[in-house]
Enzyme design. Structure first.
Site, short mmCIF file in Angstrom:
data_model
loop_
_atom_site.label_atom_id
_atom_site.label_comp_id
_atom_site.label_asym_id
_atom_site.label_seq_id
_atom_site.Cartn_x
_atom_site.Cartn_y
_atom_site.Cartn_z
N ARG A 88 12.21 -27.59 30.59
CA ARG A 88 12.29 -29.40 31.22
C ARG A 88 12.14 -30.26 29.93
NH1 ARG A 88 7.50 -31.17 28.37
NH2 ARG A 88 6.29 -29.33 27.73
N GLY A 89 11.76 -31.60 31.48
CA GLY A 89 11.37 -32.46 29.84
C GLY A 89 10.53 -32.60 29.19
N TYR A 94 0.52 -28.37 26.01
CA TYR A 94 -0.56 -27.07 25.76
C TYR A 94 -0.49 -26.67 27.22
CZ TYR A 94 -5.37 -24.73 25.58
OH TYR A 94 -6.45 -23.69 25.69
N CYS A 191 2.47 -34.66 24.41
CA CYS A 191 3.66 -35.71 24.88
C CYS A 191 4.16 -35.96 23.36
CB CYS A 191 3.25 -36.40 26.24
SG CYS A 191 2.83 -34.81 27.49
#
Length: 234
Positions: A88-89, A94, A191
């Site tokens: 995924r991008g 978590y 992120c």
């Protein structure tokens, strides 16, 4: 255009097993689209929406930096967590108990062909759900997901997003902290964003535990409205 979406409620399920299921559903839609193009046919494409809760796991997106995982293999094992580098991008996140994880596997040609709009509507689904709990949440410029107190020193993320799309077919999705153990976020740079906190719905409304099924029902309601879709429970 098929706007019916099959809902798959998996309960608590291993991340890799769920990823494999996603890939299977994703490929099935792609195969139908390829066949339609090759044979000039108009077979309908399926849409699915997986709801799941994972055991403790960290996942790193294809553009992510492994340095944002702050644990080695031994420490991961001590935490009872696993780790996957996935397609995924986004960077690292978590998943764990107390989180609602949603994986829409949609043929966007059944709805609209705009990935940016797709991401914004996923965020809007969560924003509208949080509003039902008296919380004002919003987007943070340049950062996907849903946040509280954006633009202040107290900005904190409550829902992460990361998707993959090919030929307008989507997979992966969102992770919404409802009753999450936030200590697990201390082991990553969530992120890839430093100096910003993570929160959970139960913390924000001062409740020990928020009924997950109640939150899920609200998410489905808003998703169906935003996408003008109809859910089919299977």
């Amino acid at each position: 255009m098929n706007k019916t979406i099959k809902v798959l409620e998996l309960g608590r399920k291993d991340y890799k097993e769920t990823w494999d299921l996603q890939e299977e559903l994703f490929q099935k839609v792609l195969d139908t689209k390829i066949k339609n193009k090759r044979e000039k046919s108009e077979l309908p494409t399926d849409n699915s929406f997986i709801f799941v809760e994972h055991p403790h796991v960290y996942t790193l997106g294809k553009s992510g930096d492994l340095a944002n995982l702050l644990l080695d293999e031994k420490q991961l094992a001590e935490k009872g967590a696993t780790f996957y580098k996935i397609n995924r991008g986004g960077d690292i996140t978590y998943h764990g108990p107390g989180q609602i994880v949603g994986y829409p596997i949609l043929d966007l040609e059944n709805f609209f062909t705009d990935i940016h709009k797709y991401l914004r509507l996923l965020e809007e689904m969560v924003i509208l759900t949080l509003a039902e709990y008296g919380l004002k949440s919003e987007r943070s410029k340049g950062e996907t997901g849903v946040w509280l107190d954006v633009g202040t020193p107290f900005a904190r993320k409550i829902c992460a997003l990361g998707v993959r799309a090919s030929r307008w077919v989507t997979m992966h999705g969102f992770a919404f902290n409802v009753n999450a153990d936030l200590d697990y976020f201390d082991n990553i740079v969530p992120c890839g964003i430093k100096d910003k906190a993570v929160t959970s719905l139960n913390v924000e409304i001062g409740q020990k535990e928020v009924p997950v099924d109640e939150v899920k029902a609200k998410l489905k309601k808003h998703f169906a409205e935003l996408f003008e879709a109809e859910f089919l429970e299977v």
